[in-house]
Design a protein around this motif. Structure first.
Motif, PDB file in Angstrom:
ATOM      1  N   TYR A   1      -5.454   2.500   3.518  1.00  0.00           N
ATOM      2  CA  TYR A   1      -6.586   1.699   3.040  1.00  0.00           C
ATOM      3  C   TYR A   1      -7.682   1.777   4.094  1.00  0.00           C
ATOM      4  CZ  TYR A   1      -9.549  -2.352   2.251  1.00  0.00           C
ATOM      5  OH  TYR A   1     -10.651  -3.159   2.077  1.00  0.00           O
TER       6      TYR A   1
ATOM      7  N   GLY B   1       0.818  -1.210   0.000  1.00  0.00           N
ATOM      8  CA  GLY B   1       0.000   0.000   0.000  1.00  0.00           C
ATOM      9  C   GLY B   1       0.848   1.254   0.000  1.00  0.00           C
TER      10      GLY B   1
ATOM     11  N   GLN C   1     -11.672   0.759   5.177  1.00  0.00           N
ATOM     12  CA  GLN C   1     -12.699  -0.252   4.897  1.00  0.00           C
ATOM     13  C   GLN C   1     -14.065   0.191   5.402  1.00  0.00           C
ATOM     14  OE1 GLN C   1     -12.232  -4.553   6.429  1.00  0.00           O
ATOM     15  NE2 GLN C   1     -11.249  -4.527   4.411  1.00  0.00           N
TER      16      GLN C   1
ATOM     17  N   GLY D   1      -7.496   2.170  -7.400  1.00  0.00           N
ATOM     18  CA  GLY D   1      -7.527   1.999  -5.956  1.00  0.00           C
ATOM     19  C   GLY D   1      -8.611   1.052  -5.478  1.00  0.00           C
TER      20      GLY D   1
ATOM     21  N   TRP E   1       0.763  -1.314   4.185  1.00  0.00           N
ATOM     22  CA  TRP E   1       0.015  -2.567   4.297  1.00  0.00           C
ATOM     23  C   TRP E   1       0.334  -3.450   3.081  1.00  0.00           C
ATOM     24  CZ3 TRP E   1      -3.228  -3.257   0.138  1.00  0.00           C
ATOM     25  CH2 TRP E   1      -3.644  -2.115  -0.554  1.00  0.00           C
TER      26      TRP E   1
ATOM     27  N   PHE F   1      -1.838   1.250  -4.293  1.00  0.00           N
ATOM     28  CA  PHE F   1      -0.796   0.268  -4.021  1.00  0.00           C
ATOM     29  C   PHE F   1       0.114   0.104  -5.228  1.00  0.00           C
ATOM     30  CE2 PHE F   1      -4.594  -1.903  -5.623  1.00  0.00           C
ATOM     31  CZ  PHE F   1      -4.093  -2.682  -6.641  1.00  0.00           C
TER      32      PHE F   1
ATOM     33  N   GLY G   1     -11.205   0.150  -1.817  1.00  0.00           N
ATOM     34  CA  GLY G   1     -11.714   0.629  -0.536  1.00  0.00           C
ATOM     35  C   GLY G   1     -12.290   2.040  -0.598  1.00  0.00           C
TER      36      GLY G   1
ATOM     37  N   TRP H   1      -6.936   7.349  -1.300  1.00  0.00           N
ATOM     38  CA  TRP H   1      -6.707   6.185  -0.458  1.00  0.00           C
ATOM     39  C   TRP H   1      -6.791   4.907  -1.302  1.00  0.00           C
ATOM     40  CZ3 TRP H   1     -10.801   7.968   3.672  1.00  0.00           C
ATOM     41  CH2 TRP H   1     -10.274   9.054   4.380  1.00  0.00           C
ATOM     42  N   GLY H   2      -6.318   3.818  -0.693  1.00  0.00           N
ATOM     43  CA  GLY H   2      -6.442   2.516  -1.342  1.00  0.00           C
ATOM     44  C   GLY H   2      -5.515   2.304  -2.517  1.00  0.00           C
TER      45      GLY H   2
ATOM     46  N   ILE I   1      -9.220  -7.938   2.336  1.00  0.00           N
ATOM     47  CA  ILE I   1      -9.797  -6.986   1.390  1.00  0.00           C
ATOM     48  C   ILE I   1     -10.679  -7.780   0.428  1.00  0.00           C
ATOM     49  CG2 ILE I   1      -9.291  -5.308  -0.437  1.00  0.00           C
ATOM     50  CD1 ILE I   1      -6.540  -4.910   0.882  1.00  0.00           C
TER      51      ILE I   1
ATOM     52  N   ARG J   1     -10.993   5.859  -2.586  1.00  0.00           N
ATOM     53  CA  ARG J   1     -10.136   5.566  -3.737  1.00  0.00           C
ATOM     54  C   ARG J   1     -10.370   6.607  -4.830  1.00  0.00           C
ATOM     55  NH1 ARG J   1     -14.466   2.387  -3.513  1.00  0.00           N
ATOM     56  NH2 ARG J   1     -15.736   2.032  -5.384  1.00  0.00           N
TER      57      ARG J   1
END
Length: 213
Positions: A29, A25, A31, A187, A157, A206, A189, A203-204, A81, A192
Motif C-alpha cells: 500500500y 493487504g 500513500q 484497490g 498490513w 486486500f 492508494g 498495489w493497494g 488510510i 491501484r
C-alpha cells in the motif's frame, strides 16, 4: 366547490446498519497525500501571478520531508488510510455486479477512526504494519521525469473497516462481497489497478480476514 381528497405518501424511515470487517493487504500500500507544503506553494504561485514563473528559484528537494509529508497521520501519531478510498472503491466495484453506482453513493459509508492532523481527512487506522521509505520514478504532466519519495506498507498490513449501510439496499453479505471485490479488483492508494494515472501497479489490494486471523 369540490375538493380532492389528500393522498398520503408513506416514506419509510432510513434503515441503517453497521458492520466491521478486518482486511489484510495482499500487495504493498503506497500513500501520496497532498501535503500542506504543496498547498502553500500553489497558493504562493497563484498570489504572485505572472511574476512567479520568471522570478521563481528552484529549491533543493528534501526527500525525507517529502516522504513524511506524503503520509496521513492522526493526532495520536498513528497512520491511516483515507476512509473515502474504501467507499469509492466499493462504489466503483458496483459496475461489476450491475448495481447502480448512484444508489450505492447514498447507501454505503465508511466510518472514520480519526482525522488527519493537517487537513482533517477522515481516516481508517492501519492496525498492523509500518511505512517504509521508497522512491518512485515518475513522469510529470510536462513530460519531465522526477523522483517521488513515498511511504510504502509491505503486504500484510491490516485495518478494521466499519461500514454503515442502507439495510434496505444491501445485506451484510452484500457489503462483505462488495468490499471483497473492492480489494480484489479496485484497490486503494497509489498504483491501484483502477487508477487512471498509474497504469495499474497492482498495489493497494486486500482481502477479508478469515475467522481467527
Amino acid at each position: 366547490m369540490s375538493t380532492k381528497n389528500d393522498v398520503g405518501v408513506v416514506i419509510k424511515a432510513p434503515n441503517f446498519s453497521t458492520a466491521e470487517f478486518k482486511i489484510i493487504g495482499t500487495s504493498p500500500y503506497v500513500q501520496n497525500k497532498f501535503s500542506a507544503k504543496a498547498r502553500q506553494t500553489m497558493k504562493e504561485t497563484q498570489e504572485a501571478g505572472s511574476r512567479s514563473r520568471s522570478k521563481r528559484k528552484r529549491k533543493a528537494k528534501d526527500f525525507t520531508k517529502c516522504y513524511e509529508d506524503a503520509m496521513h497521520k492522526m493526532v495520536d501519531g498513528g497512520h491511516g488510510i483515507p476512509a473515502p478510498a474504501f467507499r469509492n472503491a466499493m462504489i466503483d466495484a458496483c459496475r461489476m455486479v450491475g448495481f447502480k453506482m448512484t444508489h450505492a453513493k447514498c447507501s454505503v459509508f465508511v466510518e472514520a477512526d480519526g482525522f488527519d492532523v493537517d487537513d482533517a481527512t477522515p481516516l481508517v487506522r492501519i492496525t498492523k504494519g509500518a511505512p517504509n521509505y521508497t522512491e518512485l520514478a515518475v513522469r510529470l504532466d510536462t513530460g519531465v521525469p522526477d523522483i517521488h519519495p513515498r511511504p510504502m506498507w509491505e503486504p500484510g498490513w491490516e485495518a478494521n473497516v466499519r461500514i454503515r449501510f442502507d439495510a434496505d439496499q444491501f445485506s451484510v453479505s452484500d457489503v462483505a462481497n462488495l468490499l471483497l471485490r473492492a480489494g480484489a479488483q479496485i484497490g486503494v492508494g497509489e498504483g491501484r489497478p483502477f487508477s487512471k494515472n498509474s497504469k495499474g501497479m497492482g498495489w493497494g489490494m486486500f482481502r477479508l480476514a478469515e475467522e481467527g486471523e
